[in-house]
Write an enzyme that holds these catalytic residues in place. Structure first.
Site, short mmCIF file in Angstrom:
data_model
loop_
_atom_site.label_atom_id
_atom_site.label_comp_id
_atom_site.label_asym_id
_atom_site.label_seq_id
_atom_site.Cartn_x
_atom_site.Cartn_y
_atom_site.Cartn_z
N TYR A 219 0.83 -1.19 0.00
CA TYR A 219 0.00 0.00 0.00
C TYR A 219 0.88 1.25 0.00
O TYR A 219 1.67 1.48 0.92
CB TYR A 219 -0.93 0.03 1.21
CG TYR A 219 -2.04 -1.01 1.16
CD1 TYR A 219 -2.39 -1.64 -0.02
CD2 TYR A 219 -2.74 -1.36 2.31
CE1 TYR A 219 -3.41 -2.58 -0.06
CE2 TYR A 219 -3.76 -2.30 2.29
CZ TYR A 219 -4.09 -2.91 1.10
OH TYR A 219 -5.10 -3.84 1.07
N SER B 262 -5.84 -14.08 1.87
CA SER B 262 -6.65 -13.13 1.11
C SER B 262 -6.88 -13.69 -0.29
O SER B 262 -5.96 -14.24 -0.90
CB SER B 262 -5.93 -11.79 1.03
OG SER B 262 -6.67 -10.85 0.29
N ASN B 263 -8.11 -13.56 -0.76
CA ASN B 263 -8.47 -13.96 -2.13
C ASN B 263 -8.21 -15.44 -2.41
O ASN B 263 -7.75 -15.80 -3.49
CB ASN B 263 -7.69 -13.09 -3.14
CG ASN B 263 -7.94 -11.61 -2.94
OD1 ASN B 263 -9.04 -11.12 -3.14
ND2 ASN B 263 -6.91 -10.89 -2.51
#
Length: 322
Positions: free
Chosen positions: A60, A161-162
């Site tokens: 990020y 995640s995912n």
């Protein structure tokens, strides 16, 4: 204000809504004073609103989100005791001739965690989340590294995640600690997680881009479902009213109508849709606007009527149920 139902046995005191820190850290390449000020205001607002779960990723803002967050917490150490901090690793961005890729190799995971801790200026994080599946994952190597990080006190929990249920089950088979969360995209815009269940036996079933049973698997194994993209990028807030897409416009108009009915902001309706599901989904909000954060928290004070929930679902999917 309602604090919601405890999420699960791993996070009995976690807030039902998480704050996603992907918008912090400015536009770069360096952190400015205004970026620190913004992060401080956002964190303070989140904590004051009852949000104690903060979601990061090492990518990020190229690490600046973690850096600015770490500076705020360092300057305000009293914040840390009221926080559950999660960060992700595994995505490596394009670098010169090297394409973007995923990396769950032991060395990269170790290096990533050390980088996360350094940027956050912390000794440990509560949750390390593996960010998207790596096709080249060496299961035993990864599991050994995760357990080593746990024993070293650098992480408390592991999450993914995912991932679908098969990937989670495969990874869990080698781990000596439970996978506590799975973060996937879920919103009024991204509905495949719902369409999968209602389309069974219909001609559209093969068109649903979701692995059947993932929601049920996570619920059965006490794996917290986290929803990224939960506010649908503001698509169904004020900006959607003037959309050229009739489906978006109709959904935004319904959201506005329901916001008036329940006397809340439009953001609260979007999150209430997720919170109404029995899976106890934890929406992750990423807005840096104080007004929208406060509106989002209003979702905890309402419970959508069944008819309103189905109206939102059917109108946003753009076609009747089978």
């Amino acid at each position: 204000m309602s604090t919601g139902i405890p999420l699960n046995k791993h996070f009995p005191v976690a807030s039902p809504i998480a704050y996603g820190c992907m918008g912090l850290g400015g536009s770069g390449p360096h952190i400015e004073d205004r970026d620190v000020k913004q992060a401080h205001e956002v964190i303070e607002c989140a904590l004051a609103s009852g949000i104690n779960f903060f979601d990061h990723a090492d990518i990020y803002r190229d690490g600046r989100a973690e850096q600015v967050f770490g500076k705020v917490v360092t300057d305000n150490p009293q914040y840390r005791e009221n926080m559950i901090i999660q960060s992700k690793c595994g995505i490596r961005k394009k670098d010169g001739a090297q394409v973007g890729r995923y990396d769950f190799s032991s060395d990269w995971v170790r290096e990533s965690v050390d980088g996360i801790l350094s940027r956050l200026n912390l000794d440990y994080i509560d949750v390390l989340m593996l960010h998207r599946p790596d096709p080249l994952m060496a299961l035993d190597e990864l599991a050994e590294q995760v357990l080593r990080l746990k024993k070293q006190g650098k992480i408390n929990h592991i999450a993914v995640s995912n991932m679908n249920l098969h990937q989670i089950s495969f990874l869990q088979s080698a781990l000596g600690m439970p996978i506590v969360s799975n973060q996937i995209e879920m919103s009024l815009e991204k509905l495949d997680w719902l369409d999968d269940g209602v389309s069974v036996g219909s001609e559209r079933n093969s068109q649903v881009d979701f692995v059947s049973g993932t929601l049920e698997y996570c619920q059965r194994h006490q794996i917290q479902l986290q929803a990224w993209g939960s506010l649908a990028r503001g698509l169904y807030s004020e900006q959607g009213i003037d959309s050229n897409d009739p489906k978006v416009r109709a959904t935004a108009e319904l959201v506005k109508t329901l916001a008036n009915k329940y006397q809340v902001g439009s953001e609260a309706i979007l999150l209430a849709f997720l919170l109404r599901h029995p899976a106890k989904i934890q929406p992750v909000i990423g807005t840096t606007q104080i007004r929208r954060i406060k509106n989002a928290i209003q979702a905890l004070d309402i419970r959508l009527e069944r008819s309103d929930w189905y109206n939102l679902y059917v109108i946003s999917r753009g076609r009747p149920l089978p």
